[in-house]
Design a protein around this motif. Structure first.
Motif, mmCIF file in Angstrom:
data_model
loop_
_atom_site.group_PDB
_atom_site.id
_atom_site.type_symbol
_atom_site.label_atom_id
_atom_site.label_comp_id
_atom_site.label_asym_id
_atom_site.label_seq_id
_atom_site.Cartn_x
_atom_site.Cartn_y
_atom_site.Cartn_z
ATOM 1 N N UNK A 53 -1.550 -1.872 -20.048
ATOM 2 C CA UNK A 53 -1.494 -1.217 -18.834
ATOM 3 C C UNK A 53 -0.031 -0.568 -18.847
ATOM 4 N N UNK A 54 0.134 0.850 -18.348
ATOM 5 C CA UNK A 54 1.553 1.415 -18.477
ATOM 6 C C UNK A 54 1.527 1.952 -16.888
ATOM 7 N N UNK A 55 0.478 2.056 -16.140
ATOM 8 C CA UNK A 55 0.744 2.617 -14.890
ATOM 9 C C UNK A 55 0.781 1.623 -13.759
ATOM 10 N N UNK A 56 1.616 1.468 -12.615
ATOM 11 C CA UNK A 56 1.929 0.436 -11.639
ATOM 12 C C UNK A 56 0.672 0.459 -10.905
ATOM 13 N N UNK A 57 0.400 -0.709 -10.320
ATOM 14 C CA UNK A 57 -0.570 -0.789 -9.225
ATOM 15 C C UNK A 57 0.214 -0.365 -7.885
ATOM 16 N N UNK A 58 -0.690 0.141 -6.852
ATOM 17 C CA UNK A 58 -0.191 0.530 -5.521
ATOM 18 C C UNK A 58 0.052 -0.957 -4.824
ATOM 19 N N UNK A 59 0.873 -0.947 -4.118
ATOM 20 C CA UNK A 59 1.356 -2.067 -3.104
ATOM 21 C C UNK A 59 0.764 -1.845 -1.680
ATOM 22 N N UNK A 60 0.726 -2.749 -0.958
ATOM 23 C CA UNK A 60 0.310 -2.492 0.358
ATOM 24 C C UNK A 60 1.058 -4.019 1.232
ATOM 25 N N UNK A 61 1.612 -3.334 2.384
ATOM 26 C CA UNK A 61 2.210 -4.282 3.400
ATOM 27 C C UNK A 61 1.268 -5.519 3.809
ATOM 28 N N UNK A 62 1.626 -6.706 3.825
ATOM 29 C CA UNK A 62 0.951 -7.938 4.352
ATOM 30 C C UNK A 62 1.850 -8.271 5.423
ATOM 31 N N UNK A 63 1.216 -8.989 6.494
ATOM 32 C CA UNK A 63 1.820 -9.770 7.649
ATOM 33 C C UNK A 63 1.052 -10.959 8.158
ATOM 34 N N UNK A 64 1.773 -12.214 8.239
ATOM 35 C CA UNK A 64 1.071 -12.998 8.761
ATOM 36 C C UNK A 64 1.546 -13.321 10.344
ATOM 37 N N UNK A 65 0.709 -13.659 11.104
ATOM 38 C CA UNK A 65 0.709 -13.833 12.663
ATOM 39 C C UNK A 65 0.202 -15.043 12.915
ATOM 40 N N UNK A 66 0.760 -16.259 13.078
ATOM 41 C CA UNK A 66 0.306 -17.341 13.351
ATOM 42 C C UNK A 66 -0.406 -17.693 11.903
ATOM 43 N N UNK A 67 -1.829 -18.104 12.018
ATOM 44 C CA UNK A 67 -2.272 -18.297 10.860
ATOM 45 C C UNK A 67 -3.272 -17.267 10.654
ATOM 46 N N UNK A 68 -3.122 -15.647 10.987
ATOM 47 C CA UNK A 68 -3.793 -14.708 10.745
ATOM 48 C C UNK A 68 -3.074 -13.989 9.377
ATOM 49 N N UNK A 69 -3.975 -13.544 8.394
ATOM 50 C CA UNK A 69 -3.406 -12.713 7.556
ATOM 51 C C UNK A 69 -3.876 -11.173 7.652
ATOM 52 N N UNK A 70 -3.038 -10.241 7.944
ATOM 53 C CA UNK A 70 -3.212 -8.720 7.835
ATOM 54 C C UNK A 70 -2.874 -8.025 6.809
ATOM 55 N N UNK A 71 -3.585 -7.044 6.612
ATOM 56 C CA UNK A 71 -3.034 -5.991 5.508
ATOM 57 C C UNK A 71 -2.885 -4.545 6.120
ATOM 58 N N UNK A 72 -1.715 -3.872 5.949
ATOM 59 C CA UNK A 72 -1.597 -2.458 6.252
ATOM 60 C C UNK A 72 -2.222 -1.587 5.237
ATOM 61 N N UNK A 73 -3.626 -1.037 5.545
ATOM 62 C CA UNK A 73 -4.145 -0.057 4.771
ATOM 63 C C UNK A 73 -3.971 1.149 5.034
ATOM 64 N N UNK A 74 -4.169 2.312 4.197
ATOM 65 C CA UNK A 74 -4.048 3.669 4.332
ATOM 66 C C UNK A 74 -5.329 4.107 5.135
ATOM 67 N N UNK A 75 -4.841 5.043 6.059
ATOM 68 C CA UNK A 75 -6.157 5.706 6.816
ATOM 69 C C UNK A 75 -6.492 7.114 6.487
ATOM 70 N N UNK A 76 -5.494 7.450 5.591
ATOM 71 C CA UNK A 76 -5.615 9.127 5.616
ATOM 72 C C UNK A 76 -4.788 9.980 6.492
ATOM 73 N N UNK A 77 -4.255 9.462 7.456
ATOM 74 C CA UNK A 77 -3.555 10.199 8.495
ATOM 75 C C UNK A 77 -1.825 10.016 7.674
ATOM 76 N N UNK A 78 -1.111 11.019 8.241
ATOM 77 C CA UNK A 78 0.403 10.937 7.898
ATOM 78 C C UNK A 78 0.975 10.944 9.007
#
Ligand code: FES
Length: 106
Positions: free
Chosen positions: A81-106
């Protein structure tokens, strides 16, 4: 960006991974209690990174051709592999895990 609930921390123990059926698909990893989200599709071929192997040095190894990517940055660290993978922000609130996913909006 959309804040997407994924699962509880109990559902994703250390060393675990989960594929999110988002667009693009995202692989969420638990490395020693820290959560990282990367593009699920390997940049070298058609491999699901959520089926890869989490290593002690905070990398994930592609299950097909064994390229390593940094879980923190998505950087492609080893061939083929020579191309990096995209990364996405994660968040833990209490015991819940969230990921911020792109919506196509800017
Ligand atoms: S498909 Fe991942 S390294 Fe080739």
């Amino acid at each position: 960006m959309k804040k997407l609930y994924v699962c509880t921390t109990a559902d994703l123990p250390p060393g675990g991974a989960r594929r999110l059926d988002t667009s693009p698909a995202i692989a969420l990893f638990n490395h020693n209690g820290d959560y990282y989200a990367l593009a699920d599709l390997c940049t070298h071929g058609s491999a699901s990174m959520s089926e890869g192997y989490i290593e002690d040095d905070c990398t994930v190894e592609c299950p097909v051709h064994t390229a390593h990517f940094c879980l923190k940055t998505g950087k492609a660290l080893t061939q083929p592999a020579t191309v990096d993978l995209a990364t996405f922000e994660t968040l833990v609130e209490g015991d819940a895990i969230y990921v911020f996913v792109p919506t196509g909006d800017r």
